[in-house]
Each structure stands twice: as C-alpha cells, then as structure tokens.
Design an enzyme around this catalytic site. Structure first.
Site, PDB file in Angstrom:
ATOM      1  N   ARG A 299       0.730  -1.184   0.078  1.00  0.00           N
ATOM      2  CA  ARG A 299       0.137  -0.179  -0.112  1.00  0.00           C
ATOM      3  C   ARG A 299       0.726   1.248   0.053  1.00  0.00           C
ATOM      4  NH1 ARG A 299      -4.861  -0.488   3.944  1.00  0.00           N
ATOM      5  NH2 ARG A 299      -5.801  -1.886   2.451  1.00  0.00           N
ATOM      6  N   ARG A 401       1.107  -1.250   7.193  1.00  0.00           N
ATOM      7  CA  ARG A 401       0.117  -2.126   7.347  1.00  0.00           C
ATOM      8  C   ARG A 401      -0.008  -3.096   6.418  1.00  0.00           C
ATOM      9  NH1 ARG A 401      -5.347  -2.759   7.199  1.00  0.00           N
ATOM     10  NH2 ARG A 401      -5.514  -0.721   7.298  1.00  0.00           N
TER      11      ARG A 401
HETATM   12  C1  SIN Z   1      -9.486  -1.627   1.744  1.00  0.00           C
HETATM   13  O1  SIN Z   1     -10.600  -2.318   1.357  1.00  0.00           O
HETATM   14  O2  SIN Z   1      -8.702  -1.351   0.765  1.00  0.00           O
HETATM   15  C2  SIN Z   1      -9.064  -1.481   2.882  1.00  0.00           C
HETATM   16  C3  SIN Z   1      -8.854  -2.414   3.795  1.00  0.00           C
HETATM   17  C4  SIN Z   1      -7.912  -2.286   4.758  1.00  0.00           C
HETATM   18  O3  SIN Z   1      -7.437  -0.900   5.202  1.00  0.00           O
HETATM   19  O4  SIN Z   1      -7.220  -3.184   4.959  1.00  0.00           O
END
Ligand code: SIN
Length: 583
Positions: A299, A401
């Site tokens: 991410r 995370r």
């Molecule tokens: C998402 O659905 O992209 C968010 C889930 C998360 O923050 O782990």
C-alpha cells in the site's frame, strides 16, 4: 517529553504473565472493567471479558455501530484455506512492515486470527459464501495467497459490526453507554482509576480498575480521509495526556485509492485485487514501471506513486480502470454491482458508470500503524490501562500495514486485552525496557497553555485564534502528509506546538468547559465536542510531526524527500509526556 529510538532490546519484560498463564483463571470478581470504543477491537474485548463471566461497561462516542470498522470494505485477512498457512501470512505481514514488526506479535496475529475468524463465522457472522457454503476469498496487495474473507461484497465492516454488535447487545454482562465522549483518563497513584466522560453535556466520572482503550484512529486530522467523523484520536490523546508511552507515530498509512471527488470514499484494494489498473492523465499504466507487482505492490508503494503522479500532472487525480475485469466477467456492470455493491452505488450517485469509464482516485489518510505502546496483552505503560485496535501499537503493523490486517488485529488483540484485564492481578505492570542515554533524542516540550477566555465571553478575537479543523487538516496534509521533508516538518512542529498551547489554554481556562448554555443548546454541545476533538488531533499531530522530523530515513509509510534511503539502524520511536509538562 522524550522521544526514544528503541534499540534491539526484547519487547516483553512483562511481569506476571505469559500466554498460558494469562489464559488461566485468576478472575477478580470486584474488578470494574470499562472498554472505550465499539469497533472490532472494543466489541472483541467486551465479549472476551463477558465470556469469563465478568461484567463490563462498553462506552462509545456515538451509536454502538459507528466506528472505523463499520466503514471497512475489503475484508479480513485470515489463513484459513487449504493452500495457506499462518506462517505464510506472517511472512507477508513482516515484509510489508519493513523491519518494524514484532515477529512474536505477528505470529500471534496470524495464528489466533485464523481461529477468531472461524469462531465468528461459526457464531453467525454473515461472511460471503459460495453455493456450497464455502467462504469466498479475495486477493489484496502484497498477499502471497488469496486469503481475504469478505461480507456483503465490499461491506465487510458493516456486516461484521452489525452482526457482532447484536451479540454484544444481547449479552447481559455487557452494559452499553452510547453517545459518551471520553474527555480524559483518571489515574490515581500511578494506576488507572476510571474515565471522565461527557454525556448529554454533563460531566460524568466512571470508576474503573481496568480501562481498555479501543477508541480507533485519527484520520480526521487530514482533509482527505477514508475515516468517519468519529476518528479524532480521542483514545491516543487521553493516553498521551495521562503519560502513557506511544510508539511509531510517524507511520501513518495513506490508502492509495479514495474517490477524488465527493467525500473521499474508499475504493477498496480488493478492486485492484480483482484486476483494476491505475492510469495517469495520458492513459499510461505507471505502476508497472515502479514495481513488478504493479497495482498489487504494498500500500505504501502505490499510495506514494499515486501522489507523485498527481503532483507531476498538476494535482489532477489518477484514474482507476476496472475494464480488465471484463475478461473474466463479460457482464461487467452486474459483476461490479454484485461484488462491490457499496462502491458501485456510491460512484453511480456521483454520476460515474465505472463499468464504462475509469474513475478519479487519490491517496487519503486511512490508518495509523503507530499508537499507544502495548505488550502482547494490550497492557500499556500505565498499570490498569490497556489498548487494542488502531489506537494501539502492538507490534503487528510495523512501518506499513498489510491490507485487511486491521480488523484481524482488533479481533485478536481486543480479545487478548479483555482476557488480561480480567485475569491480571492488581499491581500487574508491564515494565518497558529502560532506555540508555545514547538512545534519547530530545522532544521539544509544548508551550505552556496560553490563557484564553471563553469564546463569546471575552471577545471573538481570542476564540478565533484557536485553530479550527480546516487549519489543522491543512497543516497536517501540507507538512506531515504522504511525502515529508525537514523544513516542512520543522515548521509544522512549531505551528502545531503554538496551536496546541492555545487549545490547551482554552481547555484549562474554561473556553471549552461545559456550562449551562452548552447543556441547553445542542449546537453549543457539538461545538464543545468539536473543540475537544480538535485539541486531541493537535496533541497527536504534534507528536507525529516530531517523530517524523526525527526519523531521518524513508521506510514504509514514512517518506522523506531529504532522506530517501532506508536506514536499518533506526528502530522504533517511543514518546511520552514528561510529568508536569503540559500535554
Ligand atoms: C480496503 O478495502 O482497501 C481497505 C482495507 C484495509 O484497510 O485493510
């Protein structure tokens, strides 16, 4: 206050318990236990306490279901399928965390997480299933297996929250107090003694021997966020004011894809997991140039690149194109409506038909990896105070995370905190490691609270000098946002310090104290709560800015344009408020 970069000391040092010991019954029937927060961590903690036969009071700021959990879309990562193993899940979690995860905490997360998900599925949580009753699963970024279970398509948090809060409401041992704002903790003789609440404009103190903070995140300190209005750092800020240690606050996660129009609604990572790609203004798929995993890189990588591309194209959002999904789903519109009903409805309400055209997306504040420093049972540095979920730093999230590990952390560590709160003996303390002088980095102390008269009583000029929400958001986004550097952070530390001093002064001098006008006037009550929330956001934003300034490297979600490299010699950052100084 001091900011300490932790060396290689072992994390535990906890007195009086290991896993097995804490599971043993040592129940203190007269112990008053209060849980603050009603997301997955708070609900899990309350159910765990009640499951031992002990009563518990669950306090929540709004209605029971309103929390970050309710808005979670993608799902819960859990190694419950035959091609998977908690060890593989742990390896993915550790890799995403860039060297700052605690391996023991991660091992517990992935092993116990699988058990918790099975348990809640068996207890009736409506996870999505195929025609044979098998749980469905999705793939998300940086996972080596498809292991993200979901509910209601992209409404996992909502379904979970509704199902589990119904269990909580039915449980006679759980006493719920809704619409109660947590003003501060009560600490006596160094031990937790209760909570100060604001209920219907009235101050109410609730005595407690154990308080479990599960009060969620702080996305509302940024102007672009996927978090609901309740995410104003209340748990973290009260813990800070009480003197608890916090850790790794410089690691704040920005989600790569929130809608760039409207209210920055989350467009789940699961959408990229199903095949969506990111395009720049020329239609180029830039993530392929950055990382072999392209849109499914961790991410932090995708959020940072989206931000850079937006900067390069004069602030225009990047585009998320779901058309590659049509290869496997020829009727794309009905696939999207079924698999992602929430996002489908929202994008259509804004006038987009995403089955036919790419949608504009941008990074938005999403999740705090740092938080109140805990051991593996949620114990904080204040005896009797526990923390779980987003407001805690248990050691599982590291510098970044892994997708869909947050609900899992709440399930696992909320329960562990609940069990420890029941079974810990009075006087059980977690002794954090002692720090060596060479590891101590000075943390400037916030200025003394300025004297400020009550708004409206002594003139608008004073009241106007207290920062409102937009001013806080602007400072945080510009200087403590996706990409940081020394001068901006340094300026933010000074500005936030001044603003915090004013906010503290406003509280100390009664500008935000309750009075009869507040009780009689609903808008005055909202204003009062907003001011206290703003003070909380300033408190944690200030510490975050200092932690970010002091971390002279780029790692995970913390990116410094002036220190682009990772420096493996820097470990965790820990901060606490020096006794006697203002917050
Ligand atoms: C998402 O659905 O992209 C968010 C889930 C998360 O923050 O782990």
């Amino acid at each position: 206050a001091l900011l300490v970069h932790e060396g290689s000391c072992p994390r535990s040092g906890l007195k009086g318990a290991d896993d097995a010991k804490t599971e043993e019954s040592n129940t203190m029937s007269n112990t008053e236990i209060v849980v603050v927060g009603a997301g997955v961590a708070g609900l899990s903690a309350a159910l765990a306490v009640a499951g031992t036969g002990h009563d518990v009071t669950l306090v929540t700021k709004a209605e029971l279901v309103e929390s970050n959990t309710y808005h979670a879309q993608g799902g819960i990562a859990a190694a419950i399928f035959s091609d998977d193993d908690p060890k593989l899940h742990a390896a993915d979690t550790m890799a995403a965390g860039h060297g700052l995860c605690d391996p023991k905490a991660v091992d517990i997360l992935t092993r116990e997480g699988a058990e918790r998900v099975r348990e809640f599925a068996a207890a009736g949580v409506h996870f999505d299933r195929d025609a044979h009753g098998h749980m469905l699963r999705g793939l998300e970024a940086a996972h080596s297996r498809a292991r993200v279970v979901h509910a209601g398509g992209d409404a996992t948090g909502k379904v979970f929250e509704l199902d589990v809060s119904a269990m909580v409401r039915k449980n006679p041992r759980i006493h719920i107090i809704e619409n109660a704002f947590l003003k501060d903790l009560i600490v006596r003789g160094g031990h937790i003694a209760g909570v100060h609440l604001l209920i219907d404009g009235q101050d109410k103190d609730l005595a407690a021997d154990r308080v479990i903070l599960a009060a969620g995140g702080a996305g509302r300190m940024y102007p672009y966020t996927t978090n609901p209005p309740v995410a104003t750092a209340d748990g973290l800020a009260v813990a800070w004011r009480a003197g608890a240690q916090v850790a790794d606050l410089e690691f704040y996660q920005f989600h790569p894809t929130a809608m760039a129009v409207g209210e920055h609604f989350l467009v789940s990572e699961a959408v990229r997991g199903e095949g969506a790609v990111l395009l720049d203004e020329h239609g180029h798929r830039y993530m392929k140039d950055i990382d072999p995993r392209a849109e499914l890189a961790p991410r932090d990588v995708v959020a940072r690149e989206n931000f850079r591309v937006m900067q390069a194209q004069g602030g225009k959002p990047v585009m998320l194109d779901v058309s590659p999904m049509a290869r496997e789903n020829p009727d794309l519109a009905s696939f999207l409506a079924h698999r992602f009903p929430t996002i489908d409805a929202y994008t259509r309400s804004l006038g987009f038909d995403w089955s036919k055209e790419p949608i504009p997306v941008a990074p938005a504040a999403h999740y705090w990896m740092g938080g109140i420093r805990t051991d593996l049972f949620g114990r904080t540095s204040i005896p009797g105070l526990y923390a779980a979920g987003e407001c805690a730093r248990t050691g599982v999230q590291g510098a970044n995370r892994l997708a869909s590990n947050s609900l899992l952390e709440g399930l696992v560590y909320g329960r562990r905190a609940g069990l420890a709160a029941v079974r810990d003996e009075n006087g059980t303390v977690w002794q954090p490691e002692s720090f060596t002088d060479s590891e101590i980095i000075g943390l400037p102390v916030a200025q003394n609270p300025m004297e400020l008269d009550m708004p409206g009583a002594a003139g608008a000029a004073d009241a106007a000098s207290v920062w409102g929400r937009e001013r806080i958001e602007r400072e945080m986004w510009e200087h403590v946002g996706v990409i940081r550097e020394h001068d901006g952070l340094n300026a933010a530390v000074g500005n936030l310090s001044d603003a915090l001093a004013m906010a503290n002064g406003a509280v100390v001098n009664g500008a935000v104290a309750n009075d009869t006008a507040v009780n009689a006037e609903p808008t005055a009550y909202v204003d009062l709560v907003t001011r206290m929330e703003n003070r909380n956001l300033l408190t944690v934003g200030y510490v975050e800015a200092i932690a970010a300034l002091n971390r002279c490297e780029s790692r995970g979600a913390h990116t410094r344009s002036d220190y682009a490299e990772h420096n493996p010699t820097i470990a965790h950052s820990i901060a606490y408020r020096m006794k006697g100084t203002p917050c």
